[in-house]
Design an enzyme around this catalytic site. Structure first.
Site: not given
Length: 291
Positions: A40, A113, A150
């Site tokens: 990431e 995300k 994540c």
């Protein structure tokens, strides 16, 4: 499929980071990797340890300089690359975005995300607008990639929605580490929980899972915390949660792992979880809490 993972430490020298990333990608391709997954926000230090408007200068458009760089590498090497970038969508509007580069150098798709944390040293809500592209797998020449990022890895709903749309594999570029004030025991509980929840996604959905995390210490520029010791531990799990490989928690690693995407169908025949879902009774799952 041969899957390449690159677990690196990151410094304040962005040009050096990109050079080392490029060298790692080239090496993985020479070793036979067909799909290469990066960690990431791999171009820069994890800047979310502080809230600083000047950090928005790190963001870039997509397409932009990074997609050009990694696109050129993908085309030259004939590989698919999963990158993770700080996207400047418009002035004052930014996303934490994974971009999948096809082996011809084109952008196969992107994922913004969705789950955005806001915790000490992880002030992501200051920087990132929640994604608006939904949970949709990205079709590539090596398979249909369920790319998440994540904090998404803690949510079974995200993994399930990717699986229900035909993802062949779940992929999580990651930046997570130890808080220096936690005990060794607490640090290890958190690392094992992180690994366990994603292995659970593999089992529940009958799919391989790969998580690629950064490694090494990054100081808190504000001095409010002791910084983050990123715990590495990048891993590949099979559709029954079996660990094919788990990397070191304190060293860089570059590895190629063989995974059998066709094995997922065998596992789903043995454990037909999708067949036995009682979808008519799941309506309340969209409520925040059932009082």
């Amino acid at each position: 499929m041969k899957l390449g993972l690159l677990q690196l430490h990151i410094t304040a020298d962005i040009a050096d980071n990109k050079t080392r990333l490029a060298e790692g990608i080239i090496d993985l391709a020479k070793r036979g990797a067909e799909l290469i997954v990066l960690q990431e926000l791999h171009n820069t230090l994890y800047f979310c340890q502080v809230e600083d408007v000047e950090n928005f200068d790190l963001a870039e458009p997509i397409p932009g300089p990074s997609t050009e760089l990694y696109g050129r590498l993908a085309k030259d090497l004939g590989v698919v690359i999963v990158t993770s970038l700080f996207e400047r969508r418009a002035p004052g509007l930014y996303h934490n975005t994974a971009v999948v580069i096809e082996k011809d150098g084109s952008i196969a798709g992107k994922y913004r995300k969705m789950h955005i944390p806001d915790d000490p040293a992880y002030y992501e809500k200051f920087y990132f607008t929640p994604g608006d592209l939904g949970f949709k797998p990205i079709q590539t020449s090596v398979g249909k990639l369920g790319v998440l990022v994540c904090w998404d890895q803690w949510y079974p709903e995200a993994a399930r929605l990717m699986a229900l749309q035909g993802a062949d594999i779940l992929i999580y570029p990651t930046a997570i580490g130890y808080a220096t004030y936690d005990t060794e025991e607490e640090q290890q509980r958190q690392r094992e929980a992180w690994t366990t929840v994603m292995r659970g996604h593999a089992v529940a959905n009958g799919l391989p899972v790969v998580a690629v995390n950064r490694v090494g210490f990054e100081a808190d520029p504000s001095g409010q915390t002791g910084g983050i010791q990123f715990w590495g531990s990048s891993f590949v799990a099979g559709p029954q949660g079996e660990l094919h490989y788990r990397a070191s928690d304190d060293e860089e690693e570059s590895l190629v792992v063989d995974i059998d995407l066709k094995h997922s169908e065998d596992v789903r025949r043995w454990w037909p979880f999708l067949r036995d879902r009682r979808i008519e009774n799941y309506g309340d799952i969209t409520r925040r809490f059932i009082d």
